[in-house]
Structure formats: C-alpha cells, structure tokens
Design a protein around this motif. Sequence first.
Motif, short mmCIF file in Angstrom:
data_model
loop_
_atom_site.label_atom_id
_atom_site.label_comp_id
_atom_site.label_asym_id
_atom_site.label_seq_id
_atom_site.Cartn_x
_atom_site.Cartn_y
_atom_site.Cartn_z
N LEU A 149 0.84 -1.19 0.00
CA LEU A 149 0.00 0.00 0.00
C LEU A 149 0.88 1.25 0.00
N GLN A 150 0.27 2.37 -0.30
CA GLN A 150 1.05 3.61 -0.43
C GLN A 150 1.46 4.14 0.94
N GLU A 151 2.73 4.44 1.06
CA GLU A 151 3.25 4.98 2.31
C GLU A 151 2.62 6.34 2.59
N GLY A 152 2.29 6.57 3.84
CA GLY A 152 1.74 7.85 4.24
C GLY A 152 0.24 7.95 4.16
N HIS A 161 9.57 -1.65 7.89
CA HIS A 161 10.61 -0.97 7.11
C HIS A 161 10.39 0.55 7.10
N ASN A 162 9.14 0.96 6.96
CA ASN A 162 8.83 2.38 6.83
C ASN A 162 8.76 3.13 8.15
N ASN A 163 8.42 2.39 9.22
CA ASN A 163 8.07 3.07 10.47
C ASN A 163 9.09 2.93 11.59
N VAL A 164 10.20 2.23 11.35
CA VAL A 164 11.19 2.03 12.40
C VAL A 164 11.67 3.39 12.91
#
Length: 266
Positions: free
Chosen positions: A17-20, A257-260
């Motif tokens: 899904l799209q980040e953000g 991966h995106n939120n660490v």
Amino acid sequence: MTTVAPENITDTPPPPLQEGRLYAFFFDVDGTLAALQAEPDAVSIPLIVRDRLLALSQATDGALALVSGRPIAQLDALSAPHRFPLAGVHGAERRDAESQLHRVTLSEKVVTPLQNMLQQGMSAMQGTLLEAKGMAFALHYRQAPAFEHQVLALAESAVEKFPGLQLQPGKCVVEIKPQGTDKGAAIRAFMQELPFKGRIPVFVGDDLTDEKGFLAVNAMQGISVKVGEGAGHAHYRLNDVADVYDWLEQLLSQIKHNNVGKGSRL
C-alpha cells in the motif's frame, strides 16, 4: 505470491500500500483468513495469522475488523486471544471499536416456526446441516451437493412464508437473514466511526456474500480484493488463503521498514 487484476483493471495490485496513506482493513473469515472445511466447526485461523492481524490492527490504531457470516461469539473464538471489532451474521450483529453491540433481531414468533420448518426440511436431506444463528439460519450442503436445488427451494419457500427475510447464497450454503443486513452496510457503519473514519477502506473476501462489501468499498474509492476464482465486483484478486497470509506478512514487513523509529502509522 501472485496477484491478478480483472481484465478491466490496470492499477497496481494491493500490496504494498502507499506509504503515508491511512487505511482501514476489513477481512472475511471463511475462505479468506481460514481455509474452508467440510464442517463449519472445523475451521480455524492459524495463530501466526491471528498475531499478524493484531500487529496490523496496532499499526492502524485499531482500524481492523472481521466481517463474516459467522456470529460474533464464533468470531471471538476464532480470533482468540485477540479481540477485534466485528460484524457477524452478515452485519445483523456488530461490535464497534468501543465494544458497543448493535443487533438486528427476529421475533420469537418468527424464529421458532421458521427453525421448525427448516429442521423438518433439512432432516429429509442426508448430509445437509442446519446452522441456527439466532437472527439467521445457514443451510449447508457442502457434504451433500446433490441436494443444492432442494436446499435452495426450501430456503425460498421459507422467505416467502416469513416476510422481512432475505436469502444470501454462498459457497455450498444458502443463508436466511433479516432484510437490509449485509457486509456492505456493516462496512459503511464502521467507516462512520473512529478509528475507521477518514481512512481508505480495504476489504478482502472470497464469496458471493462479500459482493455487497466490495461494492461499498469501491464506492468509497477503497481497495476490494477477491480471494480465489470467479467473477465479481472486486478490483483485485489473491489466489487463495495462503496468498492472504503472504500479503499480511508483506504489509507488516512494509510497516516495519517504513516506520522504524518514526512512530508513524500505515
């Protein structure tokens, strides 16, 4: 894992899904999170999948619900030890994120004679199974497919006899439920409430019973995903239950991966 979009759809498949963006997730159970079995009581959701659902719920601030034809009590048992917002019996009963229960009920003047009628009719068809859900009834013929037409005829005669009811066909089952209850209505109700409100809805299902949910999500510019073969209103497809499990794992990997170290949410 492979994803296949219908011929008239050219968008990128659902994962990742799209980040953000903020998403709300809705999952059917039988045939989506749990492999279909000959007997409804034999169905289970693997613990690792239940844990993935919890992790996805936590990553979306609780915007995850199970939407099923099963009663809420069964959904709680299947998803234990975790507890999620639920829509059971195709939306005839719903537990929101604040644990408030919303139920559509049938009068005892209808339930008792209807159940007697169905029990009498089903008893003559060996291998069929009548499942009473309180405000709805499921007529199963998975182990007796030769009785498909007789089961449907029995259900149709019951709906004709008792006003205010409607049929909901499914995979080797036909259900009798109150009019105006469906998975689309349940999803719309969730989407009017926090933490779902303002998010992009994602609904994953496999059966005819999920089509109203797909239509509702499509109308909200969301993501509709059908599990398995067959035409329908979903915009995307996952091949089977195993693909759903893989997709959940991919989503959680993307979140990690995106939120660490960022504290952000999907």
